[in-house]
Design a protein around this motif. Structure first.
Motif, mmCIF file in Angstrom:
data_model
loop_
_atom_site.group_PDB
_atom_site.id
_atom_site.type_symbol
_atom_site.label_atom_id
_atom_site.label_comp_id
_atom_site.label_asym_id
_atom_site.label_seq_id
_atom_site.Cartn_x
_atom_site.Cartn_y
_atom_site.Cartn_z
ATOM 1 N N THR A 1 44.237 28.804 51.527
ATOM 2 C CA THR A 1 45.457 29.248 52.032
ATOM 3 C C THR A 1 46.430 27.940 52.556
ATOM 4 O OG1 THR A 1 44.209 31.436 52.626
ATOM 5 C CG2 THR A 1 46.358 30.866 53.493
ATOM 6 N N GLY A 2 47.264 27.717 51.514
ATOM 7 C CA GLY A 2 48.303 26.900 52.014
ATOM 8 C C GLY A 2 47.798 25.373 52.429
ATOM 9 N N GLY A 3 48.428 24.553 53.168
ATOM 10 C CA GLY A 3 47.972 23.326 53.438
ATOM 11 C C GLY A 3 48.428 22.180 52.762
ATOM 12 N N PHE A 4 47.835 20.971 52.693
ATOM 13 C CA PHE A 4 48.175 19.801 51.988
ATOM 14 C C PHE A 4 46.984 19.186 51.358
ATOM 15 C CE2 PHE A 4 51.458 20.270 55.115
ATOM 16 C CZ PHE A 4 52.541 19.806 54.470
ATOM 17 N N LEU A 5 47.373 18.396 50.335
ATOM 18 C CA LEU A 5 46.226 17.832 49.513
ATOM 19 C C LEU A 5 46.780 16.238 49.790
ATOM 20 C CD1 LEU A 5 44.512 17.617 46.758
ATOM 21 C CD2 LEU A 5 46.790 17.256 45.657
#
Ligand code: ATP
Length: 134
Positions: free
Chosen positions: A64-68
């Motif tokens: 659910t969303g976030g950053f890589l």
């Protein structure tokens, strides 16, 4: 076969750690495929599946969303919530989907509409990823 270390971390702690041959996921800019040795980068993620190719099979994690964050030997995904396919409660996700659909149909203000749309996306993602439970 070359591998890259992947950690998927949420505010509750790590949910997935492994050495994998390839990571595929959905960034806001489009589908991303990361191989070992990839140049460093940071990308915001969509609600979607992370697919991790490993020893002839694919692990699926709902994110659910976030950053890589990519470094040549380490990929880190920081997400608000993440569940490996085997830990997804599909019945719960189906109920969440029904609630979201009901809220979308009701006449509501814009904020409630957006909230319901996101809840629907999370639920559909979990239902889809949950099918890949091994
Ligand atoms: P629900 O309405 O069912 O709580 P939600 O989309 O509002 O769904 P989130 O706020 O995204 O839930 O997540 C809250 C916590 O519950 C997180 O830790 C998440 O990993 C977990 N979670 C949510 N839905 C599921 C599910 N179907 N199976 C397993 N864990 C889930």
């Amino acid at each position: 076969m070359k591998t890259v270390k992947v950690s998927i971390v949420t505010p509750d702690g790590p949910v997935y750690e492994s050495d994998v041959e390839m990571v595929s996921t959905k960034a806001q800019s489009g589908e991303l495929g990361i191989l070992p040795g990839h140049i460093p980068m940071v990308a915001p993620l969509e609600i979607g599946a992370v697919r991790l190719k490993k020893e002839g099979h694919i692990d699926y994690v709902a994110v659910t969303g976030g950053f890589l964050e990519v470094r040549p030997e380490q990929v880190t995904i920081l997400a608000q919530a993440a569940e490996p396919a085997s830990q997804i409660d599909i019945e719960r996700a189906k109920e969440a989907k029904q609630r979201a659909e009901k809220n979308l149909q009701a006449q509501q203000d814009n904020i409630d509409f957006q909230r319901a749309e996101l809840a629907l996306k999370r639920a559909m993602n979990r239902i889809e990823v949950g099918q890949h439970s091994r």
